[in-house]
Scaffold this active site. Structure first.
Site, PDB file in Angstrom:
ATOM      1  N   TYR A 142      34.393  43.597   6.278  1.00 44.55           N
ATOM      2  CA  TYR A 142      33.790  43.309   4.978  1.00 44.55           C
ATOM      3  C   TYR A 142      34.204  41.930   4.453  1.00 44.55           C
ATOM      4  CZ  TYR A 142      31.888  47.935   3.696  1.00 44.55           C
ATOM      5  OH  TYR A 142      31.155  49.082   3.600  1.00 44.55           O
ATOM      6  N   ASP A 244      33.929  53.715   5.451  1.00 43.29           N
ATOM      7  CA  ASP A 244      32.685  53.757   4.672  1.00 43.29           C
ATOM      8  C   ASP A 244      31.721  54.758   5.310  1.00 43.29           C
ATOM      9  OD1 ASP A 244      30.774  52.898   2.718  1.00 43.29           O
ATOM     10  OD2 ASP A 244      29.793  51.745   4.302  1.00 43.29           O
ATOM     11  N   ASP A 248      30.715  58.910   3.973  1.00 47.01           N
ATOM     12  CA  ASP A 248      29.362  59.400   3.676  1.00 47.01           C
ATOM     13  C   ASP A 248      29.042  60.614   4.557  1.00 47.01           C
ATOM     14  OD1 ASP A 248      28.824  57.261   1.870  1.00 47.01           O
ATOM     15  OD2 ASP A 248      26.715  57.257   2.499  1.00 47.01           O
TER      16      ASP A 248
HETATM   17  C1  IPM Z   1      31.118  52.558  -1.058  1.00 48.12           C
HETATM   18  C2  IPM Z   1      29.868  51.709  -1.086  1.00 48.12           C
HETATM   19  C3  IPM Z   1      30.265  50.244  -1.090  1.00 48.12           C
HETATM   20  C4  IPM Z   1      31.009  49.961   0.176  1.00 48.12           C
HETATM   21  C5  IPM Z   1      29.084  49.265  -1.282  1.00 48.12           C
HETATM   22  C6  IPM Z   1      28.277  49.582  -2.519  1.00 48.12           C
HETATM   23  C7  IPM Z   1      29.556  47.841  -1.310  1.00 48.12           C
HETATM   24  O1  IPM Z   1      29.034  52.023  -0.018  1.00 48.12           O
HETATM   25  O2  IPM Z   1      31.911  52.471  -2.010  1.00 48.12           O
HETATM   26  O3  IPM Z   1      31.297  53.315  -0.102  1.00 48.12           O
HETATM   27  O4  IPM Z   1      30.410  49.704   1.235  1.00 48.12           O
HETATM   28  O5  IPM Z   1      32.251  49.988   0.137  1.00 48.12           O
HETATM   29 MN    MN Z   2      29.715  53.698   1.190  1.00 47.64          MN
END
Ligand code: IPM
Ligand code: MN
Length: 356
Positions: A142, A244, A248
């Site tokens: 990132y 990340d 999810d």
């Molecule tokens: C998260 C989100 C963020 C990330 C984005 C919105 C930058 O997906 O908090 O998981 O990738 O960290």
């Molecule tokens: Mn995310």
């Protein structure tokens, strides 16, 4: 009376609606517990772009740093999707995390018995799942340099130093000691040098935590194991982009991404936010699930302020509303006794949290 100052960043899309409900719940428990929270609002993301042209005005960083914690809703939306990368809402959030040096992102995943049927996975695979993703938040691909988009070529750099890995690994081992004494470190050491350094460093740190068991898992296997048998995990330790993605994925174990909170902590500051996005398609309709944000507020009370009892009140109230069959629209087809609005859900949790 104890007083806490919280920077409130509502953001975009459903952000304002869900933050309002978290404030409602915080106000209800603070009365009961005898502390006071004052709020200072700050702009981030699209909301900040519209007013100042900048996704993270300097004032927002100052407000965040002057408060005891930051509570954040969500950012982003189609309106700002075509801006150059450094002007996008997401860049605002990444810069805020970096400015606050919140390197450890804690994402707990639990499966509520009441929602066992809400997941697309079988209840017998899910029952009792309780894990914590510990995601490194201010390094890795990132933030690595160089990065760029030049004609027909684009690139990013995944970089970690031993110091960065050490400090996040320590957080994971400490958390495992308070949970079930197991860390699964996730990497891609069969392909990436940066992952080999990650693995070597985690091994070194593990020597200070011989009571905690450690295993290493490749990211592709971890993604598969997480849905094959999620109960094998206790603490999942991983880098920024793998964390990340895995978090999810893990949210689908709980049935809705609208349920998962997070805490981002560093040496000095704390940032608390739901793991979901701003859901512009459902914004302003009163149908968003505020539970992830309310649970993030509970993490703020627990981790930042040490107000364990107040946090317990909120966590128990969330369980109780789900047990009694109250559901926002995202969960309305799963054993719902009554489908409620965002605001009704917040009021119910505030009310139950006050009664405990
Ligand atoms: C998260 C989100 C963020 C990330 C984005 C919105 C930058 O997906 O908090 O998981 O990738 O960290
Ligand atoms: Mn995310």
């Amino acid at each position: 009376m104890k007083k806490y100052k919280v920077a409130l960043i509502k953001g975009d899309g459903i952000g304002p609606e869900i933050i309002d409900e978290a404030v409602k719940v915080l106000d209800a428990v603070s009365v009961k517990e005898g502390f006071e929270i004052t709020y200072k609002e700050a702009l981030l993301g699209g909301a900040a772009i519209d007013v100042t042209g900048d996704p993270i005005p300097q004032e927002t960083i100052e407000i965040a740093k002057s408060c005891d914690a930051v509570l954040f809703g969500a950012i982003g939306g189609p309106k700002w999707d075509n801006l150059p990368r450094d002007k996008r809402p997401e860049t605002g959030l990444l810069k805020l995390r970096k400015a606050l040096e919140v390197f450890a992102n804690l994402r707990p995943v639990q499966v509520y018995d009441e929602l066992l049927n809400a997941s697309t996975l079988k209840p017998e695979v899910l029952r009792g799942t309780d894990l914590m993703v510990v995601r490194e938040l201010i390094g890795g691909i990132y933030f690595g340099q160089p990065r760029g988009y030049e004609g027909d070529k684009a690139y990013n750099t995944m970089v970690y130093t031993k110091d960065e890995v050490r400090r996040i690994a320590k957080v994971a081992f400490e958390i495992a000691r308070k949970r079930n004494m197991k860390v699964t470190s996730v990497d891609k050491a069969n392909v990436l040098e940066v992952s080999q350094l990650w693995r070597d460093t985690v091994e070194e740190v593990a020597k200070e935590y011989e009571d905690v068991s450690l295993e290493h898992m490749y990211i592709d296997n971890a993604a598969m194991q997480l849905i094959r048998d999620p109960r094998q995990f206790d603490v999942i330790l991983t880098g920024n982009i793998f964390g990340d993605i895995l978090s999810d994925e893990a949210s689908m174990l709980s049935g809705s991404i609208g349920l998962l909170p997070s805490a981002s902590i560093g040496e000095k500051y704390g940032l608390y936010e739901p793991i979901h996005g701003s859901a512009p398609d459902i914004a302003g309709q009163g149908i968003a699930n505020p539970i992830a944000t309310i649970a993030s507020a509970s993490m703020m009370l627990r981790y930042q302020f040490g107000e364990e009892h107040a946090a317990d009140r909120i966590d128990q109230a969330i369980k109780q509303v789900l047990k009694e069959g109250y559901r926002t629209k995202d969960l309305s087809s799963f054993d719902a006794k009554e489908v409620v609005t965002t605001s009704e859900m917040g009021s119910l949790i505030a009310q139950y949290a006050s009664q405990i």
